[in-house]
Write an enzyme that holds these catalytic residues in place. Structure first.
Site, mmCIF file in Angstrom:
data_model
loop_
_atom_site.group_PDB
_atom_site.id
_atom_site.type_symbol
_atom_site.label_atom_id
_atom_site.label_comp_id
_atom_site.label_asym_id
_atom_site.label_seq_id
_atom_site.Cartn_x
_atom_site.Cartn_y
_atom_site.Cartn_z
ATOM 1 N N GLN A 301 0.831 -1.205 0.000
ATOM 2 C CA GLN A 301 0.000 0.000 0.000
ATOM 3 C C GLN A 301 0.866 1.256 0.000
ATOM 4 O O GLN A 301 0.557 2.247 -0.658
ATOM 5 C CB GLN A 301 -0.922 -0.004 1.228
ATOM 6 C CG GLN A 301 -1.686 1.276 1.468
ATOM 7 C CD GLN A 301 -2.702 1.589 0.378
ATOM 8 O OE1 GLN A 301 -3.124 0.712 -0.364
ATOM 9 N NE2 GLN A 301 -3.082 2.852 0.262
ATOM 10 N N GLU A 302 1.988 1.193 0.714
ATOM 11 C CA GLU A 302 2.868 2.355 0.825
ATOM 12 C C GLU A 302 3.675 2.595 -0.453
ATOM 13 O O GLU A 302 3.768 3.721 -0.940
ATOM 14 C CB GLU A 302 3.830 2.166 2.013
ATOM 15 C CG GLU A 302 3.173 2.264 3.379
ATOM 16 C CD GLU A 302 2.817 3.694 3.747
ATOM 17 O OE1 GLU A 302 3.164 4.615 2.995
ATOM 18 O OE2 GLU A 302 2.181 3.889 4.799
ATOM 19 N N SER A 303 4.290 1.535 -0.996
ATOM 20 C CA SER A 303 5.287 1.746 -2.062
ATOM 21 C C SER A 303 5.156 0.811 -3.252
ATOM 22 O O SER A 303 5.964 0.886 -4.178
ATOM 23 C CB SER A 303 6.685 1.551 -1.470
ATOM 24 O OG SER A 303 6.876 0.186 -1.106
#
Length: 478
Positions: A301-303
């Site tokens: 989700q972040e990267s």
């Protein structure tokens, strides 16, 4: 003499008029020493894996057994007809299998109170023409025998005599959905909840026509001699309804799957195959007491598992850490994949540990992820706001309602830390939950495949057919 004869005759007549009592054997219901629950496999019904058992029906069955103060025995079946037969023969006490209320089931069984609602939808695959009505189909419908879908089609056939379908007894709903995605069948009918859950792994599924709306999912009890159990079930249901358990389970199993992004889901499944193998060992190593798949889902989700990822706000790396956070947890190079994963795991663990003990273990991760996204202080603001609105500050289902209010002046001006993009935090957590569920499914499928490959081939011939791929339960289904 006449009086004597009259007395004898009168006595005889009175004796003849007396009511004769015939002693009948009454049915005495057996005292439950365990709760035998007949069920079917399905992610929203009953599943077992290395992480334990799960499912809406399973969770409710656990609570009902605790309410009755008896052990729970889950009895899985793969055939609806045998499941119904078992209930009629008193081999099980109740059916908890994600079944909807229908006229035929009302005639055969006693129905419990509603657990949640679903629609019946026509399912086809991406790329096929969207059907305008049930007669506008470019192929065959295949459904499960003895299911509510057969009842629906039978009613539709009265208005559309040319409507025909195939029925199968050796497949479950998940298998038919997989056959749609694999182009093995053209159409099927499924509950909307099943489609929402399964399209995370089978993104080519499409739901078209709504054939039945707002059907109650209920438990089935025996048609006779079940008054006592029904009374206990109703009292239990009322208690859990007031406690918010039904709302909690609804959010737990369905709250995060209503959003669906076809392109994102396909991209994630590709990344699991092509990118994750490079970093999986790092997630497993540094997750510690966390589930590594939750850590991996957060990182995606972040990267999108890109160690060089950078945002306009200056966060960087696999776990998109800020410079101050990285410094605080001892990370010197945010672009080093292992350092970033180690740091992200430590930071997430710290968020979990900071949460009040009043938040249940099963929901702490979602609160921690929201804190990871918008900051612990804003989550505390949202909890206090929830309490002021007479909502439960320790229930994620209620915090989801409150977090978006932190973007409205009417509400955030009353909080200690002010404005926050709370709706983004809700979306953030829901996305990670979907990624996590997909990772669990893929991981379990992989383990099952490896287990099937390692099993000696001659065992299948001695013990019967091999298990259906994807069956995650160690219990042998009936």
């Amino acid at each position: 003499m006449t009086r004597f004869l009259f007395a004898i005759i009168l006595g005889f007549l009175l004796t003849a008029c007396q009511q004769v009592t015939v002693e009948e054997t009454e049915y005495v219901p057996h005292k439950l020493t365990e709760l035998r629950v007949g069920t079917l496999y399905g992610p929203q019904i009953y599943m077992t894996s290395g992480q334990g058992n799960s499912g809406f029906d399973y969770d409710m069955a656990v609570l009902f057994a605790e309410y009755l103060d008896v052990p729970l025995k889950m009895v899985p079946y793969t055939n609806r007809a045998e499941l119904y037969d078992a209930l009629k023969k008193n081999e099980i006490d109740i059916i908890a299998a994600g079944m909807t209320e229908t006229p035929a089931r009302r005639e055969q069984f006693r129905l419990g109170p509603p657990l949640y609602r679903v629609n019946q939808v026509l399912v086809y695959r991406e790329g096929m023409p969207t059907p305008k009505d049930i007669t506008d189909l470019k192929g065959k419908i295949t459904v499960i025998a003895d299911s509510s879908f057969v009842e629906t089609l039978t009613q539709l056939q009265k208005r559309h005599p040319t409507l025909v379908w195939d029925q199968v007894t050796d497949k479950d709903s998940e298998e038919l959905l997989a056959m749609i995605a694999n182009k093995e069948i053209d159409y099927t009918i499924a509950d909307s909840s099943s489609v929402q859950i399964n399209r995370r792994y089978l993104p080519d599924l499409r739901s078209g026509l709504v054939l039945e709306e707002k059907l109650d999912v209920v438990w089935l009890l025996p048609p006779t001699h079940s008054d006592g159990l029904m009374s206990q079930l109703l009292a239990f249901w009322h208690q859990e309804k007031l406690a918010g358990t039904l709302d909690h389970l609804n959010e737990k199993y369905f709250g995060h799957v209503k959003r669906f992004d076809y392109i994102d889901t396909r991209a994630f499944l590709r990344a699991i195959e092509t990118v994750l193998p490079r970093y999986r060992q790092l997630f497993e190593t540094h997750a510690g007491d966390l589930d590594w798949r939750k850590l991996a889902a957060t990182s995606y989700q972040e990267s999108h598992w890109n160690p060089n990822a950078r945002s306009p706000t200056g966060v960087r790396g696999m776990m998109m850490l800020t410079q101050p956070t990285a410094k605080e947890i001892g990370i010197t190079n945010r672009l080093d994949a292992e350092e970033s994963i180690r740091g992200g795991a430590a930071y997430l663990r710290d968020m979990i540990n900071r949460l009040p003990e009043s938040i249940p273990e099963s929901q702490r991760m979602w609160f921690a992820l929201a804190s990871y996204n918008i900051g612990y202080a804003h989550v505390e603001d949202a909890r206090k706001l929830a309490e002021s609105m007479e909502l439960n500050p320790n229930a994620w289902r209620d915090l989801k309602k409150v977090l978006p209010l932190l973007q409205k002046r009417k509400y955030y001006q009353k909080t200690r830390y002010g404005y926050a993009r709370g709706s983004e935090a809700v979306h953030y957590v829901d996305s990670i939950r979907r990624y996590y569920d997909t990772l669990v499914w893929v991981d379990n499928q992989s383990k099952q495949q490896n287990s099937d490959e390692e099993e000696p081939s001659d065992l299948a011939s001695e013990d019967g057919p091999a298990p259906v791929p994807g069956t995650l339960s160690p219990d042998k289904p009936k």
